[in-house]
Design an enzyme around this catalytic site. Structure first.
Site, PDB file in Angstrom:
ATOM      1  N   ASP A  37       0.858  -1.188   0.000  1.00 41.25           N
ATOM      2  CA  ASP A  37       0.000   0.000   0.000  1.00 41.25           C
ATOM      3  C   ASP A  37       0.892   1.235   0.000  1.00 41.25           C
ATOM      4  OD1 ASP A  37      -3.251   0.324   0.952  1.00 41.25           O
ATOM      5  OD2 ASP A  37      -1.993   2.118   1.073  1.00 41.25           O
ATOM      6  N   THR A 128     -13.664  -2.588  -7.983  1.00 39.36           N
ATOM      7  CA  THR A 128     -14.915  -2.465  -8.737  1.00 39.36           C
ATOM      8  C   THR A 128     -14.760  -1.331  -9.746  1.00 39.36           C
ATOM      9  OG1 THR A 128     -16.127  -3.233  -6.820  1.00 39.36           O
ATOM     10  CG2 THR A 128     -17.402  -2.070  -8.525  1.00 39.36           C
ATOM     11  N   LEU A 155     -17.311  -9.715  -1.429  1.00 37.98           N
ATOM     12  CA  LEU A 155     -17.427  -9.805   0.035  1.00 37.98           C
ATOM     13  C   LEU A 155     -18.252  -8.655   0.601  1.00 37.98           C
ATOM     14  CD1 LEU A 155     -15.489  -7.563   1.681  1.00 37.98           C
ATOM     15  CD2 LEU A 155     -13.690  -9.013   0.773  1.00 37.98           C
ATOM     16  N   ASN A 225     -24.285  -5.293  -7.595  1.00 37.68           N
ATOM     17  CA  ASN A 225     -24.544  -4.208  -6.636  1.00 37.68           C
ATOM     18  C   ASN A 225     -25.750  -3.376  -7.049  1.00 37.68           C
ATOM     19  OD1 ASN A 225     -22.586  -5.017  -4.918  1.00 37.68           O
ATOM     20  ND2 ASN A 225     -21.219  -3.271  -5.213  1.00 37.68           N
ATOM     21  N   LEU A 267     -34.457  -7.392   1.324  1.00 35.16           N
ATOM     22  CA  LEU A 267     -35.840  -6.877   1.286  1.00 35.16           C
ATOM     23  C   LEU A 267     -36.134  -6.065   2.540  1.00 35.16           C
ATOM     24  CD1 LEU A 267     -37.866  -9.979  -0.049  1.00 35.16           C
ATOM     25  CD2 LEU A 267     -36.994  -8.005  -1.335  1.00 35.16           C
ATOM     26  N   GLY A 270     -36.021   0.440   5.448  1.00 38.93           N
ATOM     27  CA  GLY A 270     -35.443   1.181   6.568  1.00 38.93           C
ATOM     28  C   GLY A 270     -34.880   2.498   6.079  1.00 38.93           C
ATOM     29  N   GLY A 274     -26.011   2.282   2.635  1.00 40.00           N
ATOM     30  CA  GLY A 274     -24.871   3.199   2.625  1.00 40.00           C
ATOM     31  C   GLY A 274     -23.619   2.381   2.409  1.00 40.00           C
ATOM     32  N   CYS A 277     -19.621   1.037  -0.980  1.00 41.37           N
ATOM     33  CA  CYS A 277     -19.837   0.297  -2.235  1.00 41.37           C
ATOM     34  C   CYS A 277     -21.147   0.649  -2.935  1.00 41.37           C
ATOM     35  CB  CYS A 277     -19.762  -1.200  -1.971  1.00 41.37           C
ATOM     36  SG  CYS A 277     -18.081  -1.709  -1.514  1.00 41.37           S
TER      37      CYS A 277
HETATM   38  N1  LIG Z   1     -14.996  -2.618   0.885  1.00 36.23           N
HETATM   39  C1  LIG Z   1     -15.578  -3.682   0.384  1.00 36.23           C
HETATM   40  O1  LIG Z   1     -16.305  -4.390   1.079  1.00 36.23           O
HETATM   41  C2  LIG Z   1     -15.381  -4.054  -1.059  1.00 36.23           C
HETATM   42  C3  LIG Z   1     -15.903  -5.271  -1.528  1.00 36.23           C
HETATM   43  C4  LIG Z   1     -15.767  -5.580  -2.878  1.00 36.23           C
HETATM   44  C5  LIG Z   1     -15.145  -4.699  -3.735  1.00 36.23           C
HETATM   45  N2  LIG Z   1     -14.655  -3.515  -3.248  1.00 36.23           N
HETATM   46  C6  LIG Z   1     -13.956  -2.638  -4.180  1.00 36.23           C
HETATM   47  O2  LIG Z   1     -12.562  -2.761  -3.860  1.00 36.23           O
HETATM   48  C7  LIG Z   1     -11.863  -1.536  -4.076  1.00 36.23           C
HETATM   49  C8  LIG Z   1     -11.193  -1.115  -2.788  1.00 36.23           C
HETATM   50  O3  LIG Z   1     -12.204  -0.812  -1.850  1.00 36.23           O
HETATM   51  P1  LIG Z   1     -11.845  -0.604  -0.303  1.00 36.23           P
HETATM   52  O4  LIG Z   1     -13.147  -0.508   0.394  1.00 36.23           O
HETATM   53  O5  LIG Z   1     -10.848  -1.605   0.125  1.00 36.23           O
HETATM   54  O6  LIG Z   1     -11.154   0.837  -0.378  1.00 36.23           O
HETATM   55  P2  LIG Z   1     -10.182   1.515   0.682  1.00 36.23           P
HETATM   56  O7  LIG Z   1     -10.235   2.965   0.430  1.00 36.23           O
HETATM   57  O8  LIG Z   1     -10.469   0.967   2.041  1.00 36.23           O
HETATM   58  O9  LIG Z   1      -8.726   0.962   0.290  1.00 36.23           O
HETATM   59  C9  LIG Z   1      -8.017   1.344  -0.829  1.00 36.23           C
HETATM   60  C10 LIG Z   1      -6.525   1.234  -0.487  1.00 36.23           C
HETATM   61  O10 LIG Z   1      -5.754   1.411  -1.676  1.00 36.23           O
HETATM   62  C11 LIG Z   1      -4.586   2.121  -1.323  1.00 36.23           C
HETATM   63  N3  LIG Z   1      -3.982   2.706  -2.521  1.00 36.23           N
HETATM   64  C12 LIG Z   1      -4.380   3.798  -3.223  1.00 36.23           C
HETATM   65  N4  LIG Z   1      -3.555   3.988  -4.264  1.00 36.23           N
HETATM   66  C13 LIG Z   1      -2.628   3.002  -4.226  1.00 36.23           C
HETATM   67  C14 LIG Z   1      -1.509   2.662  -5.033  1.00 36.23           C
HETATM   68  N5  LIG Z   1      -1.197   3.381  -6.115  1.00 36.23           N
HETATM   69  N6  LIG Z   1      -0.774   1.586  -4.691  1.00 36.23           N
HETATM   70  C15 LIG Z   1      -1.066   0.853  -3.606  1.00 36.23           C
HETATM   71  N7  LIG Z   1      -2.122   1.134  -2.792  1.00 36.23           N
HETATM   72  C16 LIG Z   1      -2.880   2.188  -3.112  1.00 36.23           C
HETATM   73  C17 LIG Z   1      -5.069   3.141  -0.310  1.00 36.23           C
HETATM   74  O11 LIG Z   1      -3.993   3.683   0.459  1.00 36.23           O
HETATM   75  C18 LIG Z   1      -6.049   2.290   0.494  1.00 36.23           C
HETATM   76  O12 LIG Z   1      -5.409   1.669   1.617  1.00 36.23           O
HETATM   77  C19 LIG Z   1     -12.936  -0.575  -4.590  1.00 36.23           C
HETATM   78  O13 LIG Z   1     -12.956  -0.636  -5.990  1.00 36.23           O
HETATM   79  C20 LIG Z   1     -14.232  -1.150  -4.039  1.00 36.23           C
HETATM   80  O14 LIG Z   1     -15.349  -0.757  -4.789  1.00 36.23           O
HETATM   81  C21 LIG Z   1     -14.746  -3.190  -1.939  1.00 36.23           C
HETATM   82  O1  LIG Z   2     -32.285  -5.597   3.059  1.00 31.41           O
HETATM   83  C1  LIG Z   2     -31.354  -4.799   3.204  1.00 31.41           C
HETATM   84  C2  LIG Z   2     -29.988  -5.172   3.093  1.00 31.41           C
HETATM   85  C3  LIG Z   2     -29.000  -4.206   3.266  1.00 31.41           C
HETATM   86  N1  LIG Z   2     -29.350  -2.927   3.549  1.00 31.41           N
HETATM   87  C4  LIG Z   2     -28.281  -1.905   3.686  1.00 31.41           C
HETATM   88  O2  LIG Z   2     -27.462  -1.985   2.535  1.00 31.41           O
HETATM   89  C5  LIG Z   2     -26.137  -1.554   2.834  1.00 31.41           C
HETATM   90  C6  LIG Z   2     -25.137  -2.521   2.266  1.00 31.41           C
HETATM   91  O3  LIG Z   2     -25.191  -3.740   2.979  1.00 31.41           O
HETATM   92  P1  LIG Z   2     -24.337  -5.021   2.545  1.00 31.41           P
HETATM   93  O4  LIG Z   2     -24.616  -5.352   1.127  1.00 31.41           O
HETATM   94  O5  LIG Z   2     -24.596  -6.080   3.550  1.00 31.41           O
HETATM   95  O6  LIG Z   2     -22.851  -4.526   2.793  1.00 31.41           O
HETATM   96  P2  LIG Z   2     -21.599  -4.133   1.864  1.00 31.41           P
HETATM   97  O7  LIG Z   2     -20.391  -4.501   2.652  1.00 31.41           O
HETATM   98  O8  LIG Z   2     -21.755  -2.745   1.386  1.00 31.41           O
HETATM   99  O9  LIG Z   2     -21.640  -5.144   0.613  1.00 31.41           O
HETATM  100  C7  LIG Z   2     -22.075  -4.769  -0.676  1.00 31.41           C
HETATM  101  O10 LIG Z   2     -21.065  -4.084  -1.379  1.00 31.41           O
HETATM  102  C8  LIG Z   2     -19.826  -4.833  -1.496  1.00 31.41           C
HETATM  103  C9  LIG Z   2     -18.813  -3.941  -2.186  1.00 31.41           C
HETATM  104  O11 LIG Z   2     -19.025  -3.873  -3.564  1.00 31.41           O
HETATM  105  C10 LIG Z   2     -20.086  -6.099  -2.286  1.00 31.41           C
HETATM  106  O12 LIG Z   2     -18.876  -6.831  -2.410  1.00 31.41           O
HETATM  107  C11 LIG Z   2     -21.157  -6.923  -1.580  1.00 31.41           C
HETATM  108  O13 LIG Z   2     -21.443  -8.084  -2.348  1.00 31.41           O
HETATM  109  C12 LIG Z   2     -22.416  -6.068  -1.421  1.00 31.41           C
HETATM  110  O14 LIG Z   2     -23.385  -6.795  -0.677  1.00 31.41           O
HETATM  111  C13 LIG Z   2     -26.085  -1.389   4.364  1.00 31.41           C
HETATM  112  O15 LIG Z   2     -26.190  -0.007   4.663  1.00 31.41           O
HETATM  113  C14 LIG Z   2     -27.325  -2.120   4.842  1.00 31.41           C
HETATM  114  O16 LIG Z   2     -27.841  -1.559   6.035  1.00 31.41           O
HETATM  115  C15 LIG Z   2     -30.682  -2.548   3.664  1.00 31.41           C
HETATM  116  O17 LIG Z   2     -30.992  -1.378   3.896  1.00 31.41           O
HETATM  117  N2  LIG Z   2     -31.650  -3.512   3.490  1.00 31.41           N
END
Ligand SMILES: NC(=O)c1ccc[n+]([C@@H]2O[C@H](COP(=O)([O-])OP(=O)(O)OC[C@H]3O[C@@H](n4cnc5c(N)ncnc54)[C@H](O)[C@@H]3O)[C@@H](O)[C@H]2O)c1
Ligand SMILES: O=c1ccn([C@@H]2O[C@H](COP(=O)(O)OP(=O)(O)O[C@H]3O[C@H](CO)[C@@H](O)[C@H](O)[C@H]3O)[C@@H](O)[C@H]2O)c(=O)[nH]1
Length: 450
Positions: A37, A128, A155, A225, A267, A270, A274, A277
């Site tokens: 990172d 993403t 995830l 999503n 479903l 509320g 948020g 993602c």
């Molecule tokens: N958070 C989730 O649950 C989740 C799930 C699925 C997909 N995603 C996707 O994954 C990606 C990352 O999401 P996140 O929530 O982990 O974001 P985040 O902001 O928590 O993490 C991003 C990280 O990348 C680092 N970074 C930035 N530029 C960099 C570089 N040039 N080299 C190395 N590191 C660098 C940042 O310092 C930071 O630690 C996004 O595209 C998001 O949409 C997130």
């Molecule tokens: O019936 C529902 C289900 C969820 N939520 C809200 O939806 C948001 C997202 O919830 P959830 O999907 O469980 O969490 P995330 O970690 O944001 O995960 C989503 O976003 C990720 C990042 O892209 C994807 O990887 C996951 O598959 C996708 O579920 C939260 O604010 C929840 O409170 C509702 O309001 N009603």
């Protein structure tokens, strides 16, 4: 889980919510992993075994990975040079001033990696991205003799480790053979073998593997999503109708969920979705659809977004209405700051928006959360924070349940009644036992409920 027969050398670039969990999960599967990172602070935390955010079982998994010697962290992109497989997990946030995804970190991370790629190695994009991004990156990667695949991640925060180790499916997009439309070239080059090796443990357990082309793989993630967000906004739209018609959206969701074609998930009506993602991903999807000339999907997702943000405004209006039109001087306690339980992530959290608006309107606002308060304190110092639940409840004129943490769902309404000044609760997640709260003398207000 047992380890793979042949461990791979893997780099994970970007150690945020996704990358940290992915690095830890890959090490748990037996691979030799370096997490990289640009943030020195983040890497120092991870290297010292400190989980940088709240995620169930992350501290234990991180400690186990470090102790095994198979997991290490670095700020030096050169540390990726020995890896056969590179997962790119950097952030793709919403751009400032537009709905489109900001891809600068993705391009800069990939460009920084290029000089360190070995011929035959594989770069797997996990961030993403808007459809078409992988095609823009593949020239860069292939110029270095490596191959680009797209391997989106699904995830959920709060269950990230479990989702990473037991995903519903693994999707891998590979370059289509020129003109054939089929993802053939990667099959022959052994690229897919490397991915199969990375995920061998899961594949042996029967996890479905979908191999497709690059744009389809990118779209799977965006569409998943978008669909989840649409389901939630659909139910919030139904909640509006239910409330006006004297029906109950919780019973409605239960009955709809029994229909096999619909299913019970996403479903819950509320205060809406948020997080880091769903909100930014539907906006980026709509922006890209517009660029591609697809107006209808963009309009659909704009409506999904509008309904979602409307839920935040509606609960603020309902609270003001409860107090005769003004919240000035009223003691309002918001239970929960994170965008969902079992997480300390406050990115685009409905709870925070609601708390900030009620504070702006002149209420005496108290915000509590079991995990997220340190993140709130850093960003919104104006909000009144209270770590003790009892102290947050004390003398409140009304409660708003914004994040359904177990300790709020399990609150004893009779005991809570002894602490507050006035027994009114707005259940923003429809998760409290309405009958029990009403029986304890509370005025209960759910979303889309009678
Ligand atoms: N958070 C989730 O649950 C989740 C799930 C699925 C997909 N995603 C996707 O994954 C990606 C990352 O999401 P996140 O929530 O982990 O974001 P985040 O902001 O928590 O993490 C991003 C990280 O990348 C680092 N970074 C930035 N530029 C960099 C570089 N040039 N080299 C190395 N590191 C660098 C940042 O310092 C930071 O630690 C996004 O595209 C998001 O949409 C997130
Ligand atoms: O019936 C529902 C289900 C969820 N939520 C809200 O939806 C948001 C997202 O919830 P959830 O999907 O469980 O969490 P995330 O970690 O944001 O995960 C989503 O976003 C990720 C990042 O892209 C994807 O990887 C996951 O598959 C996708 O579920 C939260 O604010 C929840 O409170 C509702 O309001 N009603």
């Amino acid at each position: 889980m047992s380890g793979p027969t042949t461990p791979l050398r893997i780099s994970v670039i970007g150690c945020g919510y996704l990358g940290t969990v992915h690095a830890v999960a890959m090490a748990a599967l037996g691979h030799d992993v370096v997490g990289i990172d640009v943030s020195g602070e983040r890497i120092a935390q991870l290297a010292s075994g400190e989980a940088p955010f709240f995620e169930p079982s992350l501290p234990e998994r991180l400690a186990a990975g470090l102790a095994s010697g198979r997991l290490r962290f670095s700020t030096d992109i050169g540390a990726a040079a020995t890896a056969d497989l590179h997962f790119v997990c950097v952030g793709t946030p919403q751009s400032v001033g537009s709905d489109a995804a900001d891809l600068r970190a993705l391009f800069s991370a990939t460009e920084a990696l290029i000089p360190h790629l070995k011929p035959g190695s594989v770069v797997a994009g996990k961030s993403t991205v808007p459809v078409g991004t992988a095609a823009r990156l593949s020239g860069l990667v292939e110029g270095a003799g490596a191959t680009l695949v797209w391997n989106p991640e699904f995830l959920r925060e709060g269950r990230a480790i479990a989702d990473s180790l037991s995903p519903d499916r693994i999707v891998i997009g590979v370059s289509a053979a020129e003109g054939s439309g089929r993802p053939a070239s990667a099959e022959s080059s052994g690229t897919l073998d490397i991915l199969r090796q990375a995920y061998a443990t899961m594949l042996e357990l029967g996890t479905p593997l979908v191999v497709t082309d690059l744009p389809t793989a990118e779209l799977v993630k965006g569409a998943a999503n978008a669909y989840l967000a649409t389901r939630i906004s659909f139910m919030n739209a139904m909640a509006d109708v239910a409330e006006r018609a004297g029906a109950d959206v919780v019973g409605l969701a239960e009955a709809l969920g029994h229909d096999e074609r619909i299913g019970p998930h996403y479903l819950r009506a509320g205060i809406g979705f948020g997080g880091g993602c769903l909100p930014k991903d539907i906006r980026a999807f709509a922006a890209r659809a517009t660029e591609l000339g697809a107006a209808a999907p963009a309009a659909l997702l704009a409506q999904v977004d509008e309904i979602n943000l409307g839920q935040r405004a509606r609960i603020v209006e309902a609270v003001a209405e409860h107090f005769g039109g003004s919240v000035v001087g009223r003691r309002v306690t918001v239970l929960g700051a994170a965008f969902k339980p079992e997480s300390d992530d406050i990115r685009d959290s409905p709870a925070i928006d609601i708390a900030r608006e009620l504070h702006r309107l002149g209420s005496i606002l108290t915000l509590t959360d079991p995990a997220a308060l340190p993140n709130v304190a850093g960003r919104y110092p104006e909000l009144g924070l209270e770590a003790s639940l009892d102290d947050a409840l004390r003398d409140a004129d009304c409660l708003i349940l914004a994040t359904e943490w177990a300790e709020y769902r399990q609150l004893d309404p009779a005991r809570a009644a002894t602490l507050v000044a006035s027994r009114t609760v707005f259940d923003g997640r429809n998760c409290l036992d309405r009958e029990a709260w009403s029986a304890a003398g509370w005025k209960y207000r759910g979303i889309g409920r009678r």
